[in-house]
Write an enzyme that holds these catalytic residues in place. Structure first.
Site, PDB file in Angstrom:
ATOM      1  N   CYS A   1      -1.033   5.505  10.049  1.00  0.00           N
ATOM      2  CA  CYS A   1       0.249   5.005  10.637  1.00  0.00           C
ATOM      3  C   CYS A   1      -0.103   3.763  11.190  1.00  0.00           C
ATOM      4  CB  CYS A   1       0.783   5.696  11.421  1.00  0.00           C
ATOM      5  SG  CYS A   1       1.600   7.299  11.037  1.00  0.00           S
TER       6      CYS A   1
ATOM      7  N   LEU B   1      10.174   4.979  18.463  1.00  0.00           N
ATOM      8  CA  LEU B   1      10.875   4.696  19.910  1.00  0.00           C
ATOM      9  C   LEU B   1       9.701   4.261  20.683  1.00  0.00           C
ATOM     10  CD1 LEU B   1      13.780   5.333  20.830  1.00  0.00           C
ATOM     11  CD2 LEU B   1      12.883   6.971  22.141  1.00  0.00           C
TER      12      LEU B   1
ATOM     13  N   GLU C   1       0.849  -1.081   0.044  1.00  0.00           N
ATOM     14  CA  GLU C   1      -0.013   0.055   0.051  1.00  0.00           C
ATOM     15  C   GLU C   1       0.749   1.337   0.160  1.00  0.00           C
ATOM     16  OE1 GLU C   1      -3.826  -2.203   2.358  1.00  0.00           O
ATOM     17  OE2 GLU C   1      -2.889  -0.308   3.331  1.00  0.00           O
TER      18      GLU C   1
ATOM     19  N   CYS D   1       1.183  -2.847  15.442  1.00  0.00           N
ATOM     20  CA  CYS D   1       1.124  -2.320  14.048  1.00  0.00           C
ATOM     21  C   CYS D   1       0.394  -3.506  13.203  1.00  0.00           C
ATOM     22  CB  CYS D   1       2.547  -2.196  13.674  1.00  0.00           C
ATOM     23  SG  CYS D   1       2.963  -1.986  12.043  1.00  0.00           S
TER      24      CYS D   1
ATOM     25  N   CYS E   1       6.205  -5.699  15.758  1.00  0.00           N
ATOM     26  CA  CYS E   1       5.638  -4.787  16.421  1.00  0.00           C
ATOM     27  C   CYS E   1       4.276  -5.100  16.826  1.00  0.00           C
ATOM     28  CB  CYS E   1       5.854  -3.390  16.085  1.00  0.00           C
ATOM     29  SG  CYS E   1       7.558  -3.004  15.835  1.00  0.00           S
TER      30      CYS E   1
ATOM     31  N   CYS F   1       3.778   8.392   1.151  1.00  0.00           N
ATOM     32  CA  CYS F   1       4.094   7.548   2.339  1.00  0.00           C
ATOM     33  C   CYS F   1       4.174   6.077   1.391  1.00  0.00           C
ATOM     34  CB  CYS F   1       3.066   7.534   3.622  1.00  0.00           C
ATOM     35  SG  CYS F   1       3.329   6.185   4.685  1.00  0.00           S
TER      36      CYS F   1
ATOM     37  N   CYS G   1       6.058  -7.149   7.291  1.00  0.00           N
ATOM     38  CA  CYS G   1       7.192  -6.713   7.847  1.00  0.00           C
ATOM     39  C   CYS G   1       7.536  -7.925   9.040  1.00  0.00           C
ATOM     40  CB  CYS G   1       6.928  -5.453   8.616  1.00  0.00           C
ATOM     41  SG  CYS G   1       8.366  -4.763   9.770  1.00  0.00           S
TER      42      CYS G   1
HETATM   43  N1  SAH Z   1       9.061   0.103   9.946  1.00  0.00           N
HETATM   44  C1  SAH Z   1       9.167   1.598  10.147  1.00  0.00           C
HETATM   45  C2  SAH Z   1       8.524   2.367   9.179  1.00  0.00           C
HETATM   46  C3  SAH Z   1       6.952   1.935   8.989  1.00  0.00           C
HETATM   47  S1  SAH Z   1       5.818   2.200  10.439  1.00  0.00           S
HETATM   48  C4  SAH Z   1       9.102   1.986  11.546  1.00  0.00           C
HETATM   49  O1  SAH Z   1       8.553   1.239  12.328  1.00  0.00           O
HETATM   50  O2  SAH Z   1       9.609   3.005  11.913  1.00  0.00           O
HETATM   51  C5  SAH Z   1       5.747   3.852  10.281  1.00  0.00           C
HETATM   52  C6  SAH Z   1       5.320   4.588  11.674  1.00  0.00           C
HETATM   53  O3  SAH Z   1       3.993   4.089  12.012  1.00  0.00           O
HETATM   54  C7  SAH Z   1       6.343   4.036  12.844  1.00  0.00           C
HETATM   55  O4  SAH Z   1       6.635   5.123  13.562  1.00  0.00           O
HETATM   56  C8  SAH Z   1       5.477   3.073  13.605  1.00  0.00           C
HETATM   57  O5  SAH Z   1       5.829   2.970  14.887  1.00  0.00           O
HETATM   58  C9  SAH Z   1       4.246   3.955  13.516  1.00  0.00           C
HETATM   59  N2  SAH Z   1       2.875   2.978  13.674  1.00  0.00           N
HETATM   60  C10 SAH Z   1       2.937   1.436  13.607  1.00  0.00           C
HETATM   61  N3  SAH Z   1       1.579   1.361  14.304  1.00  0.00           N
HETATM   62  C11 SAH Z   1       1.119   2.224  14.373  1.00  0.00           C
HETATM   63  C12 SAH Z   1      -0.188   2.522  15.042  1.00  0.00           C
HETATM   64  N4  SAH Z   1      -1.105   1.331  15.150  1.00  0.00           N
HETATM   65  N5  SAH Z   1      -0.374   3.783  15.223  1.00  0.00           N
HETATM   66  C13 SAH Z   1       0.307   4.695  15.117  1.00  0.00           C
HETATM   67  N6  SAH Z   1       1.445   4.543  14.720  1.00  0.00           N
HETATM   68  C14 SAH Z   1       1.828   3.216  14.411  1.00  0.00           C
HETATM   69 FE1  SF4 Z   2       7.345  -3.143  11.042  1.00  0.00          FE
HETATM   70 FE2  SF4 Z   2       5.129  -2.151  11.896  1.00  0.00          FE
HETATM   71 FE3  SF4 Z   2       7.088  -2.505  13.361  1.00  0.00          FE
HETATM   72 FE4  SF4 Z   2       7.516  -0.535  11.547  1.00  0.00          FE
HETATM   73  S1  SF4 Z   2       6.017  -0.414  13.279  1.00  0.00           S
HETATM   74  S2  SF4 Z   2       8.927  -2.006  12.200  1.00  0.00           S
HETATM   75  S3  SF4 Z   2       6.241  -1.699   9.921  1.00  0.00           S
HETATM   76  S4  SF4 Z   2       6.219  -4.204  12.626  1.00  0.00           S
END
Ligand code: SAH
Ligand code: SF4
Length: 341
Positions: free
Chosen positions: A317, A199, A77, A104, A101, A90, A97
């Site tokens: 995000c 972070l 996407e 996410c 996390c 974006c 991935c």
């Molecule tokens: N993998 C990279 C970039 C993609 S994620 C990373 O983690 O930085 C892009 C951003 O979305 C990151 O800052 C991530 O922590 C944030 N993110 C992931 N899940 C989210 C959620 N449910 N709500 C808000 N931000 C989220």
């Molecule tokens: Fe991967 Fe989502 Fe973690 Fe970014 S926030 S590293 S996209 S699992």
């Protein structure tokens, strides 16, 4: 490579092709300055890497999400967000991935594969075409995937966007969950891009539960990489912090975050966690997001609250998971959108 395909042509052909593809954002078949045979040969030799299989629009037309199918059927996407007459793209760096996390949607869905540089660049081209006549002002590597786990394609994309498309590296933001050695490499390879580090927690016990990579690169290691970045680039890092109700929005979290942000001279970007299917705890309510911001500011931190875009189309995000299991999006006839690299 295009250069190889044009090896037998006069040198000015490469300039014409670069101008047509990268500045005018055309397909090879549309490059009418070229002889017909060459045009056809390039079009056949460089088929589009992405096929648009769905589009969704939100925020009164200011946010657009595309679902692109890759050659092997994987989907990713891409989101374009308009701010006045500037558009931010974006883009996704991986299909899925592997970082896992917990909060996410991409992490919840797991890893499928890395994207090739051409697949990254074509997302930008699609967004730039959509943006016209507005300018594509910024590109953020904040879609699906971890760009620094797909290091070579990420750097190749940055180089293509700066050298061929003429974008300023300062307007390209690489967001990472904290792949410490890759941050240090990036500081050497592309020191003028903007770096965002996700972070979300500033003590290892909590970060281990939110970001599994923290067990490999704990905070101390990530902080060392941030110091290396600062020294090598002299550019300010952003810390991304998705506020989760009762989890990382306490006064103690603000104090821990303020300490590391001050040591790294980092700017903090706050966002309330967006909902995803696999994580039950909600985002922090708006009034407490603002209170957390004020606490940080009171502790001497440079801090902003990021506006959320595209929530109702799962484009915000952390909500990108590509079709399966995602919310229904408006499906249009497949449309090709691509530029060969
Ligand atoms: N993998 C990279 C970039 C993609 S994620 C990373 O983690 O930085 C892009 C951003 O979305 C990151 O800052 C991530 O922590 C944030 N993110 C992931 N899940 C989210 C959620 N449910 N709500 C808000 N931000 C989220
Ligand atoms: Fe991967 Fe989502 Fe973690 Fe970014 S926030 S590293 S996209 S699992």
């Amino acid at each position: 490579m295009l250069r190889d395909a044009l090896a037998d042509e006069p040198a000015y052909r490469l300039r014409q092709v670069d101008e047509g593809l990268w500045r005018q954002l055309r397909r090879p078949a549309e490059l009418t300055v070229l002889p017909r045979g060459l045009r056809d040969r390039l079009e056949a030799g460089f088929p589009p890497a992405l096929t648009c299989v769905a589009t969704a629009v939100a925020d009164g037309g200011r946010t657009t999400k595309w679902v692109f199918e890759l050659g092997d059927g994987a989907t990713v996407e891409t989101v374009a967000m308009a701010y006045g007459n500037r558009v931010t793209a974006c883009i996704s760096s991986q299909a899925g991935c592997a970082m896992g996390c917990t909060f996410c949607a991409t992490g919840q869905a797991g890893f499928r594969r890395h994207l090739a540089a051409a697949e990254l660049v074509e997302q930008v081209v699609a967004a730039a075409r959509h943006a016209a006549p507005r300018r594509l002002g910024n590109v953020v590597f904040m879609g699906m995937g971890e760009p620094l786990a797909n290091y070579d394609a990420t750097v190749a994309t940055i180089r293509a966007l700066t050298s061929k498309m003429g974008m300023s590296a300062r307007h390209l933001t690489v967001s990472t969950v904290g792949v410490a050695p890759a941050i240090e490499r990036l500081a050497v390879d592309t020191p003028t891009v903007t770096l965002a580090v996700s972070l979300h927690a500033a003590n290892d016990a909590l970060r281990d539960t939110l970001v599994p990579l923290n067990r490999t690169y704990p905070l101390e290691r990530v902080e060392a990489a941030c110091h290396a970045w600062n020294t090598a680039t002299r550019r300010r890092i952003s810390f991304e912090w998705a506020l989760i109700d009762g989890v990382n929005d306490r006064t103690s979290d603000a104090a821990e975050l303020a300490a590391i942000a001050r040591r790294c001279a980092a700017h903090v970007n706050l966002i309330a966690l967006n909902p995803t299917p696999g994580y039950a705890t909600p985002g922090t309510p708006r009034d407490r997001v603002l209170a957390f911001r004020d606490t940080l500011a009171g502790l001497g931190v440079n801090v902003t609250v990021r506006a959320t875009r595209g929530r109702e189309i799962d484009a915000a995000c952390g909500q990108l998971a590509a079709v399966e299991g995602g919310r229904t999006v408006r499906v249009r006839a497949p449309r090709r959108a691509a530029t060969p690299v």
